[in-house]
Write a protein that holds these residues in place. Structure first.
Motif, PDB file in Angstrom:
ATOM      1  N   SER A  69     -52.079  30.781 -10.623  1.00 40.81           N
ATOM      2  CA  SER A  69     -51.057  31.743 -10.922  1.00 40.81           C
ATOM      3  C   SER A  69     -50.077  31.500  -9.629  1.00 40.81           C
ATOM      4  O   SER A  69     -50.471  30.942  -8.829  1.00 40.81           O
ATOM      5  N   PRO A  70     -48.828  31.845  -9.966  1.00 41.43           N
ATOM      6  CA  PRO A  70     -47.870  31.625  -8.519  1.00 41.43           C
ATOM      7  C   PRO A  70     -48.266  32.158  -7.441  1.00 41.43           C
ATOM      8  O   PRO A  70     -48.017  31.451  -6.335  1.00 41.43           O
ATOM      9  N   GLY A  71     -48.715  33.262  -7.622  1.00 41.53           N
ATOM     10  CA  GLY A  71     -49.022  34.082  -6.381  1.00 41.53           C
ATOM     11  C   GLY A  71     -50.502  34.389  -6.102  1.00 41.53           C
ATOM     12  O   GLY A  71     -50.771  35.260  -5.287  1.00 41.53           O
ATOM     13  N   SER A  72     -51.205  33.498  -6.572  1.00 43.74           N
ATOM     14  CA  SER A  72     -52.778  33.336  -6.264  1.00 43.74           C
ATOM     15  C   SER A  72     -52.988  33.355  -4.635  1.00 43.74           C
ATOM     16  O   SER A  72     -52.181  32.583  -3.994  1.00 43.74           O
ATOM     17  N   VAL A  73     -53.808  34.187  -4.186  1.00 45.47           N
ATOM     18  CA  VAL A  73     -54.130  34.189  -2.823  1.00 45.47           C
ATOM     19  C   VAL A  73     -55.793  34.062  -2.799  1.00 45.47           C
ATOM     20  O   VAL A  73     -56.201  34.594  -3.358  1.00 45.47           O
ATOM     21  N   CYS A  74     -56.096  33.505  -1.710  1.00 46.33           N
ATOM     22  CA  CYS A  74     -57.486  33.830  -0.993  1.00 46.33           C
ATOM     23  C   CYS A  74     -57.239  34.589   0.347  1.00 46.33           C
ATOM     24  O   CYS A  74     -56.332  34.576   0.888  1.00 46.33           O
ATOM     25  N   ARG A  75     -58.511  35.108   0.686  1.00 55.87           N
ATOM     26  CA  ARG A  75     -58.654  35.899   1.784  1.00 55.87           C
ATOM     27  C   ARG A  75     -59.888  35.244   2.693  1.00 55.87           C
ATOM     28  O   ARG A  75     -60.982  35.294   2.047  1.00 55.87           O
ATOM     29  N   TYR A  76     -59.495  34.964   3.814  1.00 58.49           N
ATOM     30  CA  TYR A  76     -60.321  34.078   4.597  1.00 58.49           C
ATOM     31  C   TYR A  76     -60.914  34.899   5.967  1.00 58.49           C
ATOM     32  O   TYR A  76     -60.001  35.303   6.619  1.00 58.49           O
ATOM     33  N   ALA A  77     -61.877  35.094   6.058  1.00 60.80           N
ATOM     34  CA  ALA A  77     -62.629  35.795   7.211  1.00 60.80           C
ATOM     35  C   ALA A  77     -63.416  35.036   8.131  1.00 60.80           C
ATOM     36  O   ALA A  77     -64.504  34.668   7.908  1.00 60.80           O
ATOM     37  N   LEU A 113     -58.870  39.429   8.210  1.00 59.49           N
ATOM     38  CA  LEU A 113     -58.977  38.557   7.269  1.00 59.49           C
ATOM     39  C   LEU A 113     -57.510  38.066   6.750  1.00 59.49           C
ATOM     40  O   LEU A 113     -56.625  38.909   6.780  1.00 59.49           O
ATOM     41  N   ARG A 114     -57.422  36.786   6.867  1.00 55.91           N
ATOM     42  CA  ARG A 114     -56.289  36.081   6.634  1.00 55.91           C
ATOM     43  C   ARG A 114     -55.888  35.587   5.210  1.00 55.91           C
ATOM     44  O   ARG A 114     -56.720  35.263   4.425  1.00 55.91           O
ATOM     45  N   VAL A 115     -54.551  36.006   4.773  1.00 57.06           N
ATOM     46  CA  VAL A 115     -53.986  35.386   3.390  1.00 57.06           C
ATOM     47  C   VAL A 115     -53.918  34.030   3.363  1.00 57.06           C
ATOM     48  O   VAL A 115     -52.960  33.654   4.361  1.00 57.06           O
ATOM     49  N   LEU A 116     -54.299  33.254   2.406  1.00 60.38           N
ATOM     50  CA  LEU A 116     -54.047  31.778   2.043  1.00 60.38           C
ATOM     51  C   LEU A 116     -53.481  32.048   0.778  1.00 60.38           C
ATOM     52  O   LEU A 116     -54.006  32.123  -0.165  1.00 60.38           O
ATOM     53  N   HIS A 117     -52.209  31.478   0.894  1.00 61.65           N
ATOM     54  CA  HIS A 117     -51.616  31.264  -0.342  1.00 61.65           C
ATOM     55  C   HIS A 117     -51.819  30.147  -1.119  1.00 61.65           C
ATOM     56  O   HIS A 117     -51.714  29.116  -0.832  1.00 61.65           O
ATOM     57  N   THR A 118     -52.485  30.425  -2.163  1.00 64.80           N
ATOM     58  CA  THR A 118     -53.066  28.997  -3.031  1.00 64.80           C
ATOM     59  C   THR A 118     -52.615  29.272  -4.429  1.00 64.80           C
ATOM     60  O   THR A 118     -53.359  29.252  -5.545  1.00 64.80           O
ATOM     61  N   PRO A 119     -51.290  28.736  -4.851  1.00 62.69           N
ATOM     62  CA  PRO A 119     -50.754  28.647  -6.138  1.00 62.69           C
ATOM     63  C   PRO A 119     -51.418  27.776  -7.256  1.00 62.69           C
ATOM     64  O   PRO A 119     -52.071  26.847  -6.600  1.00 62.69           O
TER      65      PRO A 119
END
Length: 203
Positions: A129-137, A120-126
C-alpha cells in the motif's frame, strides 16, 4: 521484568476491490510490565485488550490501512486511551473503513517511538500500500514487517493502491540492509529472518 514481545492472533475478513478473504492476523505488543506499544489492531478488540492487561498503551501503530489491520483500532483506542497512528499515504484506505475520519496522528519515515527505553524506528516501505511501514527495533534485533515482507517473499500486490515494483524496491532499499539475523515478525503467518529472505532478491 525487561521488555518483551507478545503475539495475539485474531481472525476475520480482508476486503478490497469487491472481494473478501478469510485471514488470520498477527498483532504484536512490545513493552514491559508498565507500558506497551500495539502494532496493528485486527478484527477483535477483546483479545488485544486482554493482552495489554493493566499496562499503559503508548500508541496503536498501523503497519498499513487495509481493513484487516485496522478494524479493531478505534475500539482498542477507546478502551485504552491510546492514539491510532498511521502513515498519511494510507489515509485513502482508512477512509474506506471509517468514512469521514482520520487516524489520530501520522507516522513519518525514520520517526522513532520509544517504548520501555527501547527505540522503534519507522521504515516507510510502500508497495503493498502507499503508506505501508515497518517498525525496526535494533536493540531487539527484530523488524515488524506488516504485509511488506513475509516468510517466503514480498507481500501481495495487484490490488488497488499496490505496486509490485515498488514493494520490491522498498524491501531491497529499506529491509535487506538490516543485519541478516534480524527476526521478521510478519502481519500474517510465521516469522522469518532478513537473511533467510534476502537470497531470493539477490541479482
Amino acid at each position: 521484568m525487561g521488555i518483551r514481545i507478545d503475539l495475539v492472533r485474531t481472525n476475520g475478513q480482508f476486503t478490497l476491490d469487491g472481494q473478501s478473504f478469510d485471514v488470520e492476523n498477527n498483532i504484536w505488543l512490545v513493552g514491559d510490565d508498565e507500558e506497551v506499544l500495539i502494532i496493528d489492531a485486527a478484527h477483535e478488540a477483546g483479545p488485544i485488550i486482554e493482552a495489554v492487561d493493566d499496562r499503559r498503551v503508548v500508541a496503536i501503530v498501523c503497519t498499513h490501512g487495509h481493513n484487516d489491520h485496522i478494524n479493531a483500532a478505534p475500539q482498542v483506542a477507546g478502551a485504552t486511551g491510546a492514539p491510532v497512528l498511521m502513515h498519511p499515504d494510507d489515509q485513502v484506505l482508512w477512509r474506506m473503513v471509517y468514512p469521514g475520519t482520520l487516524p489520530d496522528g501520522d507516522l513519518a519515515d525514520e520517526e522513532v517511538i520509544e517504548i520501555a527505553a527501547t527505540p522503534l524506528r519507522v521504515l516507510h516501505t510502500p508497495g503493498h500500500s502507499p503508506g505501508s511501514v515497518c517498525r525496526y527495533a535494533p536493540a531487539l534485533r527484530v523488524v515488524f514487517s506488516g504485509d511488506t515482507l513475509f516468510h517466503g517473499g514480498p507481500g501481495a500486490t495487484g490490488r488497488s493502491y499496490s505496486d509490485r515494483d515498488t514493494i520490491i524496491r522498498s524491501i531491497q532499499d529499506r529491509l535487506l540492509d538490516l543485519p541478516p539475523e534480524t527476526v521478521v515478525h510478519t502481519g500474517h503467518g510465521e516469522d522469518t529472518t532478513i537473511g533467510a529472505e534476502s537470497a531470493q532478491f539477490a541479482h
